[in-house]
Design an enzyme around this catalytic site. Structure first.
Site, PDB file in Angstrom:
ATOM      1  N   GLU A  68       2.098   1.965 -57.038  1.00  0.00           N
ATOM      2  CA  GLU A  68       1.815   3.221 -56.350  1.00  0.00           C
ATOM      3  C   GLU A  68       2.219   4.401 -57.224  1.00  0.00           C
ATOM      4  O   GLU A  68       2.954   4.249 -58.202  1.00  0.00           O
ATOM      5  CB  GLU A  68       2.561   3.275 -55.017  1.00  0.00           C
TER       6      GLU A  68
ATOM      7  N   LYS B  90      12.304   0.767 -45.384  1.00  0.00           N
ATOM      8  CA  LYS B  90      13.357   1.763 -45.577  1.00  0.00           C
ATOM      9  C   LYS B  90      14.380   1.657 -44.442  1.00  0.00           C
ATOM     10  O   LYS B  90      14.032   1.587 -43.269  1.00  0.00           O
ATOM     11  CB  LYS B  90      12.753   3.157 -45.649  1.00  0.00           C
TER      12      LYS B  90
END
Length: 302
Positions: free
Chosen positions: A23, A157
């Site tokens: 990414e 996360k």
């Protein structure tokens, strides 16, 4: 939409050599300059050292790119106004001729469209805390539920609702396996406190699962390989718990909502751990990229 696949990536795909998608949001939005460019080059080098080809994904002047050259990588790292693009933004960016760095969802979509099967990232998005009130859930989850790609990550996360995210992935039919662990990692932490149902011990085992996905002709969905950051490189769990609690309180007091929550919390963690959270983040990403390259090699060997 004209998908631009670099010559290096196209040649590797045509020859069935290993390719790893990367990414670009970590380059444009996740790290300060000039460290962001150094890390981008380092991650591509990690892929090459394993014998695979890196395919960093971004949109430049309305054209989605899978595989960037040196000047294009520098542009993503240094150009002002580079947008942050999820998969829903891609048609808008293409039509407007815009430039942007791709999140997990956009990277996965474009990589799969190009024929790249393995993707390395840091941590996935997921279900946000207080979901019952905010209905806030990352677009990553829905996209991965309908995209055949293997994502190597360090879990989700830790600022998110981890058990709710795991439940949501189960509901969506997205396969999750720990890499050499029975515990689901928590991005900065080796263990989020929650188990996984399946454990894979080698890149060859991961590749066998990928081939089984194809053989079963099941609905397209991702395989998540949850690779924990080494315990000696994780953020100290007590420091993490204390600073995260402070960050959540500060976020509520500041009235931050919606898309502003994640960057607010992550920035708070970096500042109040003296950069230790960023170091753990980068350690996780490096490990994920290295493992992804080994998985891509096992997949290419057939």
């Amino acid at each position: 939409m004209v998908l631009v696949v670099s010559e290096e990536v196209r040649d590797a795909l045509d020859a069935r050599r290993p390719v790893v998608a990367l990414e670009s949001t970590i380059i444009a939005h996740g790290l300060p300059r000039p460290r962001n460019l150094r890390v981008a080059v380092e991650l591509e080098d990690v892929v090459r050292e394993t014998g695979a080809v890196p395919a960093t994904v971004a949109v430049l002047d309305g054209k989605p790119h899978v595989g960037l050259g040196k000047e294009q990588l520098e542009r993503v790292a240094n150009e002002a106004g580079i947008r942050k693009l999820g998969h829903r933004d891609l048609p808008l960016a293409v039509a407007a001729g815009a430039s942007g760095a791709t999140t997990v969802s956009a990277t996965a979509q474009l990589a799969a469209l190009a024929g790249v099967r393995v993707f390395a990232t840091g941590g996935l998005g997921g279900v946000h805390r207080e979901w019952t009130v905010t209905q806030d859930e990352s677009a990553d989850l829905g996209l991965l539920a309908r995209t055949r790609i293997t994502v190597v990550c360090a879990g989700v996360k830790s600022i998110l609702d981890v058990p709710a995210t795991l439940q949501r992935l189960e509901t969506l039919g997205v396969a999750v396996a720990g890499y050499r662990t029975g515990r689901f990692p928590g991005f900065y932490l080796s263990d989020s406190g929650h188990p996984v149902d399946w454990t894979l011990e080698s890149p060859r085992e991961v590749a066998r699962v990928m081939r089984a996905q194809d053989a079963l002709d099941a609905p397209d969905s991702a395989l998540i390989v949850a690779n924990p950051v080494p315990p000696e490189q994780q953020l100290d769990p007590e420091l993490h718990a204390r600073v995260l609690a402070e960050a959540l309180r500060a976020c509520e007091e500041a009235g931050v909502t919606g898309q502003g929550v994640t960057p607010f919390l992550l920035d708070h963690l970096v500042r109040h751990t003296d950069g230790a959270s960023l170091s753990a983040n980068l350690a996780a990403v490096r490990g994920n990229v290295r493992l992804a390259a080994r998985i891509a090699t096992a997949w290419a060997e057939g």
